[in-house]
Design a protein around this motif. Sequence first.
Motif, mmCIF file in Angstrom:
data_model
loop_
_atom_site.group_PDB
_atom_site.id
_atom_site.type_symbol
_atom_site.label_atom_id
_atom_site.label_comp_id
_atom_site.label_asym_id
_atom_site.label_seq_id
_atom_site.Cartn_x
_atom_site.Cartn_y
_atom_site.Cartn_z
ATOM 1 N N ASN A 162 29.273 -71.157 59.711
ATOM 2 C CA ASN A 162 28.638 -70.660 58.487
ATOM 3 C C ASN A 162 27.125 -70.926 58.527
ATOM 4 O O ASN A 162 26.304 -70.068 58.229
ATOM 5 C CB ASN A 162 29.312 -71.411 57.338
ATOM 6 C CG ASN A 162 29.058 -70.810 55.987
ATOM 7 O OD1 ASN A 162 27.958 -70.954 55.492
ATOM 8 N ND2 ASN A 162 30.034 -70.138 55.402
ATOM 9 N N VAL A 214 47.013 -84.521 63.670
ATOM 10 C CA VAL A 214 47.027 -83.236 62.958
ATOM 11 C C VAL A 214 45.880 -83.203 61.937
ATOM 12 O O VAL A 214 45.185 -82.197 61.785
ATOM 13 C CB VAL A 214 48.399 -83.001 62.271
ATOM 14 C CG1 VAL A 214 48.405 -81.657 61.548
ATOM 15 C CG2 VAL A 214 49.529 -83.049 63.294
ATOM 16 N N GLY A 228 40.360 -79.083 54.964
ATOM 17 C CA GLY A 228 41.462 -79.318 55.890
ATOM 18 C C GLY A 228 42.338 -80.473 55.415
ATOM 19 O O GLY A 228 43.563 -80.384 55.399
ATOM 20 N N LEU A 285 38.717 -78.076 62.056
ATOM 21 C CA LEU A 285 38.608 -76.670 61.637
ATOM 22 C C LEU A 285 37.579 -76.518 60.515
ATOM 23 O O LEU A 285 36.765 -75.592 60.518
ATOM 24 C CB LEU A 285 39.973 -76.111 61.198
ATOM 25 C CG LEU A 285 39.960 -74.624 60.825
ATOM 26 C CD1 LEU A 285 39.387 -73.759 61.957
ATOM 27 C CD2 LEU A 285 41.364 -74.118 60.475
ATOM 28 N N ASP A 313 32.364 -74.891 44.825
ATOM 29 C CA ASP A 313 31.288 -74.291 45.610
ATOM 30 C C ASP A 313 30.393 -73.417 44.725
ATOM 31 O O ASP A 313 29.173 -73.412 44.874
ATOM 32 C CB ASP A 313 31.900 -73.456 46.742
ATOM 33 C CG ASP A 313 30.841 -72.892 47.667
ATOM 34 O OD1 ASP A 313 30.076 -73.696 48.234
ATOM 35 O OD2 ASP A 313 30.750 -71.659 47.812
ATOM 36 N N GLY A 339 45.902 -78.218 67.007
ATOM 37 C CA GLY A 339 46.752 -78.737 65.935
ATOM 38 C C GLY A 339 47.587 -77.678 65.234
ATOM 39 O O GLY A 339 48.564 -78.003 64.553
ATOM 40 N N TYR A 394 42.627 -73.698 46.742
ATOM 41 C CA TYR A 394 41.556 -72.742 47.048
ATOM 42 C C TYR A 394 40.662 -72.533 45.817
ATOM 43 O O TYR A 394 39.428 -72.579 45.910
ATOM 44 C CB TYR A 394 42.136 -71.387 47.516
ATOM 45 C CG TYR A 394 41.045 -70.384 47.757
ATOM 46 C CD1 TYR A 394 40.410 -70.317 48.988
ATOM 47 C CD2 TYR A 394 40.585 -69.557 46.723
ATOM 48 C CE1 TYR A 394 39.350 -69.446 49.203
ATOM 49 C CE2 TYR A 394 39.528 -68.682 46.919
ATOM 50 C CZ TYR A 394 38.920 -68.635 48.163
ATOM 51 O OH TYR A 394 37.867 -67.783 48.362
ATOM 52 N N PRO A 425 48.381 -68.125 58.572
ATOM 53 C CA PRO A 425 47.094 -68.059 57.867
ATOM 54 C C PRO A 425 46.015 -68.942 58.497
ATOM 55 O O PRO A 425 44.850 -68.562 58.547
ATOM 56 C CB PRO A 425 47.419 -68.534 56.442
ATOM 57 C CG PRO A 425 48.763 -69.155 56.513
ATOM 58 C CD PRO A 425 49.469 -68.546 57.681
ATOM 59 N N VAL A 426 46.427 -70.100 59.006
ATOM 60 C CA VAL A 426 45.431 -71.007 59.594
ATOM 61 C C VAL A 426 44.862 -70.397 60.875
ATOM 62 O O VAL A 426 43.645 -70.320 61.061
ATOM 63 C CB VAL A 426 46.050 -72.392 59.876
ATOM 64 C CG1 VAL A 426 45.092 -73.260 60.676
ATOM 65 C CG2 VAL A 426 46.425 -73.088 58.579
ATOM 66 N N ALA A 438 33.455 -78.976 53.848
ATOM 67 C CA ALA A 438 34.450 -78.137 54.520
ATOM 68 C C ALA A 438 35.560 -78.928 55.212
ATOM 69 O O ALA A 438 36.726 -78.544 55.137
ATOM 70 C CB ALA A 438 33.760 -77.231 55.534
ATOM 71 N N VAL A 463 48.569 -73.901 47.653
ATOM 72 C CA VAL A 463 47.361 -73.640 48.453
ATOM 73 C C VAL A 463 46.395 -72.789 47.625
ATOM 74 O O VAL A 463 45.178 -73.016 47.640
ATOM 75 C CB VAL A 463 47.705 -72.943 49.792
ATOM 76 C CG1 VAL A 463 46.437 -72.624 50.571
ATOM 77 C CG2 VAL A 463 48.586 -73.814 50.654
ATOM 78 N N ILE A 470 46.575 -80.024 54.364
ATOM 79 C CA ILE A 470 47.703 -80.467 55.206
ATOM 80 C C ILE A 470 48.939 -80.913 54.408
ATOM 81 O O ILE A 470 50.060 -80.498 54.718
ATOM 82 C CB ILE A 470 47.266 -81.598 56.170
ATOM 83 C CG1 ILE A 470 46.316 -81.039 57.220
ATOM 84 C CG2 ILE A 470 48.450 -82.283 56.844
ATOM 85 C CD1 ILE A 470 46.964 -80.118 58.227
ATOM 86 N N SER A 492 42.671 -67.366 60.212
ATOM 87 C CA SER A 492 41.327 -67.700 59.725
ATOM 88 C C SER A 492 40.498 -68.317 60.853
ATOM 89 O O SER A 492 39.301 -68.074 60.959
ATOM 90 C CB SER A 492 41.384 -68.587 58.479
ATOM 91 O OG SER A 492 41.464 -69.930 58.823
ATOM 92 N N ARG A 511 36.750 -73.165 45.488
ATOM 93 C CA ARG A 511 35.853 -72.035 45.219
ATOM 94 C C ARG A 511 35.001 -72.313 43.982
ATOM 95 O O ARG A 511 33.798 -72.092 43.967
ATOM 96 C CB ARG A 511 36.707 -70.764 45.064
ATOM 97 C CG ARG A 511 36.004 -69.460 44.782
ATOM 98 C CD ARG A 511 34.835 -69.136 45.677
ATOM 99 N NE ARG A 511 35.153 -68.879 47.070
ATOM 100 C CZ ARG A 511 34.242 -68.880 48.057
ATOM 101 N NH1 ARG A 511 32.970 -69.132 47.798
ATOM 102 N NH2 ARG A 511 34.587 -68.645 49.293
#
Length: 374
Positions: A244, A229, A209, A236, A122, A305, A115, A316-317, A205, A111, A213, A320, A119
């Motif tokens: 945002n 799911v 998700g 999300l 972005d 979900g 990430y 964590p999900v 975004a 993960v 998964i 957040s 990042r």
Amino acid sequence: MSAAHLWTVFPRAGPFRVPPTISANGCSVSASMVAAPYRSSEEMVYEVVLKQAALVREQRRTGNDRALADVFKDRNMLNEAYDRCGEVCAEYAKTFYLGTLLMTPERKRSVWAIYVWCRRTDELVDGPNASHITPVALDRWEKRLNDLFEGRPYDLYDAALSDCVSKFPVDIQPFKDMIEGMRLDLRKSRYNSFDELYLYCYYVAGTVGLMSIPVMGICPESNATAESVYNAALALGIANQLTNILRDVGEDARRGRVYLPQDELAHAGLSDDDIFRGKVTDKWRSFMKDQIKRARMFFDEAEKGVSELNSASRWPVLASLLLYRQILDAIEANDYNNFTRRAYVGKGKKLVALPVAYARALMGPSKSSRIGRT
Ligand SMILES: CC(C)=CCC/C(C)=C/CC/C(C)=C/CC/C(C)=C/[C@@H]1[C@@H](COP(=O)(O)OP(=O)(O)O)[C@]1(C)CC/C=C(\C)CC/C=C(\C)CCC=C(C)C
Ligand SMILES: [Mn+2]
């Protein structure tokens, strides 16, 4: 068909059912908002969802994560690559990093690798060098992506992701789609309808998700379908991005950007000029109430979900989700002044959300799954 028909605060015709919660919100509708004689963004995105779900279903059927031959023979180098990803994650997203510490080492570091890739992607359009970024640079970034998926990473961070995608059934499409979102951001600064905005939110975004998964995993006891799911995961991402956008209206306007559906603005008697003027009026408050309502619907859909995820991934999900959703409360508390006041969730509220999320994450999948069965 997708469970999350959370398209619009305005009911519309077409192949999608509009849940009563959405049609009952009292918003009026213009003819152009109802008719949708084209292939909608939701339909296009749903095809990606189906493909991802098929991959993860196969993983669930065989009972194990992909056990491909290790791409990297040099274990030390690989460990260092993952550790570096962990450091970036800890620096940029402290709460999320904390949440990942409960996961198995394999999942946790994967993960982190996803990430870091997100990042960095972005940062290409949002970071200090953003003004130099051209479509050609994004094409090069996509070439690097293809290479790392084929086991030819360019640097250490890429090496971590390259290893991650060789171990988990992660498909390249959501990664490519995120780059597409960055391309879109370079050429477009207005969105005519929510359909257009939805596609942008998916690109930048919703894709996160879908990428996450396969690594976070679905709980073995879950009765939910993989598609449902994935739909929650997609929701999300969309909810976070909508939030945002609502938080950053003033900041984006100062960069000449309006990430709000133009038709809905017009319907509310508002225009770009009102946004550039930045005055909170009753029209603006009413418009914002509808936008916030829609973002919350996506959060609600996502929340269903969370309990279907592997136990260690739920915290964590959920943390957040709870934290990001509170930004909407903060916008309300600022009396909808998102032109000059930044909505943020204070430390105290963050500290409360963590144990709440932890306690709720202990609950496993519901016996009668609310989001669809296999
Ligand atoms: C547990 C968890 C949140 C895991 C996701 C980890 C991950 C791979 C995150 C990547 C995030 C990232 C860097 C995305 C790049 C594009 C971007 C910046 C999107 C915005 C995030 C908010 O960031 P911030 O406020 O810092 O924005 P600024 O750049 O400063 O403007 C986004 C708004 C969206 C990020 C999307 C998610 C976190 C969606 C996560 C969804 C899941 C993990 C699926 C969960 C599963 C179910 C079943 C609900
Ligand atoms: Mn950003």
